[in-house]
Write an enzyme that holds these catalytic residues in place. Sequence first.
Site, PDB file in Angstrom:
ATOM      1  N   SER A  46      -7.359 -10.933  25.548  1.00 44.38           N
ATOM      2  CA  SER A  46      -5.828 -10.512  25.809  1.00 44.38           C
ATOM      3  C   SER A  46      -5.087  -9.992  24.343  1.00 44.38           C
ATOM      4  O   SER A  46      -4.280  -9.044  24.461  1.00 44.38           O
ATOM      5  CB  SER A  46      -4.999 -11.355  26.566  1.00 44.38           C
ATOM      6  OG  SER A  46      -4.323 -12.487  25.830  1.00 44.38           O
ATOM      7  N   ASN A  47      -5.278 -10.695  23.356  1.00 40.77           N
ATOM      8  CA  ASN A  47      -4.685 -10.303  22.062  1.00 40.77           C
ATOM      9  C   ASN A  47      -5.388  -8.916  21.490  1.00 40.77           C
ATOM     10  O   ASN A  47      -4.665  -7.886  21.084  1.00 40.77           O
ATOM     11  CB  ASN A  47      -4.686 -11.325  21.160  1.00 40.77           C
ATOM     12  CG  ASN A  47      -3.591 -12.172  21.212  1.00 40.77           C
ATOM     13  OD1 ASN A  47      -2.358 -11.822  21.003  1.00 40.77           O
ATOM     14  ND2 ASN A  47      -3.823 -13.548  21.650  1.00 40.77           N
ATOM     15  N   ARG A 101     -26.060 -19.297  10.203  1.00 36.83           N
ATOM     16  CA  ARG A 101     -24.208 -18.771  10.360  1.00 36.83           C
ATOM     17  C   ARG A 101     -24.127 -17.543   9.229  1.00 36.83           C
ATOM     18  O   ARG A 101     -23.767 -16.585   9.604  1.00 36.83           O
ATOM     19  CB  ARG A 101     -23.434 -19.999   9.613  1.00 36.83           C
ATOM     20  CG  ARG A 101     -22.019 -19.900  10.015  1.00 36.83           C
ATOM     21  CD  ARG A 101     -21.637 -21.271   9.914  1.00 36.83           C
ATOM     22  NE  ARG A 101     -21.445 -22.161  10.969  1.00 36.83           N
ATOM     23  CZ  ARG A 101     -20.766 -21.861  11.945  1.00 36.83           C
ATOM     24  NH1 ARG A 101     -19.659 -21.312  11.888  1.00 36.83           N
ATOM     25  NH2 ARG A 101     -20.544 -22.816  13.239  1.00 36.83           N
ATOM     26  N   ARG A 137     -15.027 -19.266  16.339  1.00 35.05           N
ATOM     27  CA  ARG A 137     -16.115 -19.875  15.423  1.00 35.05           C
ATOM     28  C   ARG A 137     -15.629 -19.802  13.961  1.00 35.05           C
ATOM     29  O   ARG A 137     -14.911 -18.739  13.511  1.00 35.05           O
ATOM     30  CB  ARG A 137     -17.218 -19.266  15.491  1.00 35.05           C
ATOM     31  CG  ARG A 137     -18.442 -19.519  16.277  1.00 35.05           C
ATOM     32  CD  ARG A 137     -19.442 -18.559  16.181  1.00 35.05           C
ATOM     33  NE  ARG A 137     -20.221 -18.629  15.215  1.00 35.05           N
ATOM     34  CZ  ARG A 137     -21.331 -19.577  15.096  1.00 35.05           C
ATOM     35  NH1 ARG A 137     -21.593 -20.219  16.130  1.00 35.05           N
ATOM     36  NH2 ARG A 137     -22.123 -19.589  14.041  1.00 35.05           N
ATOM     37  N   ASN A 163      -5.425 -13.282  11.416  1.00 29.67           N
ATOM     38  CA  ASN A 163      -5.593 -14.088  12.601  1.00 29.67           C
ATOM     39  C   ASN A 163      -4.479 -14.330  13.380  1.00 29.67           C
ATOM     40  O   ASN A 163      -3.439 -14.363  12.909  1.00 29.67           O
ATOM     41  CB  ASN A 163      -6.488 -15.461  12.065  1.00 29.67           C
ATOM     42  CG  ASN A 163      -6.696 -16.338  13.269  1.00 29.67           C
ATOM     43  OD1 ASN A 163      -7.197 -15.975  14.253  1.00 29.67           O
ATOM     44  ND2 ASN A 163      -6.458 -17.674  13.033  1.00 29.67           N
ATOM     45  N   HIS A 196      -2.869 -17.603  15.856  1.00 25.64           N
ATOM     46  CA  HIS A 196      -2.751 -18.837  16.144  1.00 25.64           C
ATOM     47  C   HIS A 196      -1.657 -19.350  17.153  1.00 25.64           C
ATOM     48  O   HIS A 196      -0.681 -18.925  16.639  1.00 25.64           O
ATOM     49  CB  HIS A 196      -3.204 -19.659  14.881  1.00 25.64           C
ATOM     50  CG  HIS A 196      -3.219 -21.079  15.107  1.00 25.64           C
ATOM     51  ND1 HIS A 196      -4.498 -21.665  15.540  1.00 25.64           N
ATOM     52  CD2 HIS A 196      -2.343 -22.152  15.272  1.00 25.64           C
ATOM     53  CE1 HIS A 196      -4.335 -22.749  15.441  1.00 25.64           C
ATOM     54  NE2 HIS A 196      -3.065 -23.415  15.663  1.00 25.64           N
ATOM     55  N   ASP A 250      -6.933 -21.810   9.830  1.00 25.81           N
ATOM     56  CA  ASP A 250      -5.482 -21.942  10.128  1.00 25.81           C
ATOM     57  C   ASP A 250      -4.522 -22.096   8.892  1.00 25.81           C
ATOM     58  O   ASP A 250      -3.412 -22.600   9.081  1.00 25.81           O
ATOM     59  CB  ASP A 250      -5.233 -22.839  11.309  1.00 25.81           C
ATOM     60  CG  ASP A 250      -6.096 -22.607  12.284  1.00 25.81           C
ATOM     61  OD1 ASP A 250      -6.529 -21.221  12.651  1.00 25.81           O
ATOM     62  OD2 ASP A 250      -6.412 -23.358  13.085  1.00 25.81           O
ATOM     63  N   GLN A 295       4.413 -13.965  23.659  1.00 22.03           N
ATOM     64  CA  GLN A 295       4.841 -13.652  22.367  1.00 22.03           C
ATOM     65  C   GLN A 295       3.772 -13.120  21.378  1.00 22.03           C
ATOM     66  O   GLN A 295       3.889 -12.596  20.529  1.00 22.03           O
ATOM     67  CB  GLN A 295       5.525 -15.018  21.647  1.00 22.03           C
ATOM     68  CG  GLN A 295       6.827 -15.351  22.445  1.00 22.03           C
ATOM     69  CD  GLN A 295       7.745 -13.991  22.415  1.00 22.03           C
ATOM     70  OE1 GLN A 295       7.961 -13.500  21.475  1.00 22.03           O
ATOM     71  NE2 GLN A 295       8.331 -13.999  23.446  1.00 22.03           N
ATOM     72  N   GLU A 296       2.452 -13.926  21.593  1.00 21.94           N
ATOM     73  CA  GLU A 296       1.249 -13.352  20.494  1.00 21.94           C
ATOM     74  C   GLU A 296       1.184 -11.890  20.944  1.00 21.94           C
ATOM     75  O   GLU A 296       0.852 -11.081  19.974  1.00 21.94           O
ATOM     76  CB  GLU A 296      -0.023 -14.145  21.209  1.00 21.94           C
ATOM     77  CG  GLU A 296       0.164 -15.679  20.940  1.00 21.94           C
ATOM     78  CD  GLU A 296      -1.279 -16.387  21.166  1.00 21.94           C
ATOM     79  OE1 GLU A 296      -2.348 -15.820  20.940  1.00 21.94           O
ATOM     80  OE2 GLU A 296      -1.300 -17.476  21.776  1.00 21.94           O
TER      81      GLU A 296
HETATM   82  C1  GAR Z   1      -5.066 -16.832  22.020  1.00 18.04           C
HETATM   83  O1  GAR Z   1      -4.106 -17.775  22.381  1.00 18.04           O
HETATM   84  C2  GAR Z   1      -5.281 -17.350  20.313  1.00 18.04           C
HETATM   85  O2  GAR Z   1      -4.006 -17.381  19.897  1.00 18.04           O
HETATM   86  C3  GAR Z   1      -6.158 -18.348  20.359  1.00 18.04           C
HETATM   87  O3  GAR Z   1      -7.077 -18.260  21.444  1.00 18.04           O
HETATM   88  C4  GAR Z   1      -6.379 -17.337  22.491  1.00 18.04           C
HETATM   89  C5  GAR Z   1      -7.239 -16.115  22.659  1.00 18.04           C
HETATM   90  O4  GAR Z   1      -6.867 -15.542  23.871  1.00 18.04           O
HETATM   91  N1  GAR Z   1      -6.793 -18.594  19.185  1.00 18.04           N
HETATM   92  C6  GAR Z   1      -7.231 -19.562  18.741  1.00 18.04           C
HETATM   93  O5  GAR Z   1      -6.953 -20.677  19.065  1.00 18.04           O
HETATM   94  C7  GAR Z   1      -7.794 -19.445  17.276  1.00 18.04           C
HETATM   95  N2  GAR Z   1      -8.166 -20.751  16.534  1.00 18.04           N
HETATM   96  P1  GAR Z   1      -7.338 -14.058  24.087  1.00 18.04           P
HETATM   97  O6  GAR Z   1      -8.904 -14.014  23.962  1.00 18.04           O
HETATM   98  O7  GAR Z   1      -6.833 -13.821  25.545  1.00 18.04           O
HETATM   99  O8  GAR Z   1      -6.610 -13.214  22.948  1.00 18.04           O
END
Ligand code: GAR
Length: 205
Positions: free
Chosen positions: A13-14, A66, A92, A108, A110, A146, A174-175
């Site tokens: 979604s982001n 990796r 990851r 990123n 978070h 992070d 909000q993201e």
């Molecule tokens: C989001 O909430 C993002 O902030 C989080 O995972 C979700 C992904 O959702 N990211 C983390 O936790 C990174 N450590 P999305 O795939 O719908 O964007």
Amino acid sequence: KTRVGILISGRGSNMEALIRAAARDDFPATIALVLSNRADAAGLDIARQHGIAAHAIPSRDFRNDREGHEARLHQELIAANCSLVCLAGYMRLLTPAFVQSWAGRMLNIHPSLLPSFPGLDTHAKALAAGSRIHGCTVHLVTEIMDEGPILAQAAVPVLPGDTESELGARVLAQEHIIYPMALRHYLGQPAIPADASNALVSPCA
Ligand code: GAR
């Protein structure tokens, strides 16, 4: 326009928020490529529906390698002429070598107000801590998970009786606002006030 590669692991979604923002003529970036470390990431189909090249480089094909996995990611990003990477739910940890090769060029998002609640289960942690304010952070990626310079944050209230999913949904909304905003700002375009609601963008981009 800056060519951006997005790394995802799931829903996307982001990623979609970034794709939608970048579709505007006045946005300083274009989304060149979406890569997932999981073949079943729902975000891959969403990206393709928007006409963006998207495929998986499954990390399970690189068990115990990796560096090999990330070398492939790197190769593909370079082949697509990306000069910036956005992690969008990429679940990851990245190796120091990959982080170094994208130093200052990898963002990123978070789901907490860093430095509070790094890692997983941030909404449960915020509820358990009795936080009254929670939120999300866009930051530059450094070798420590992070951490890294904060580019934007948005705060939301924690309401009485909130569940993890109610709080998470409030943060996620909000993201979707601050990630495109932080990217645009990082690329040198000031945020437009209409974006800003309760978000703060660092002026140091
Ligand atoms: C989001 O909430 C993002 O902030 C989080 O995972 C979700 C992904 O959702 N990211 C983390 O936790 C990174 N450590 P999305 O795939 O719908 O964007």
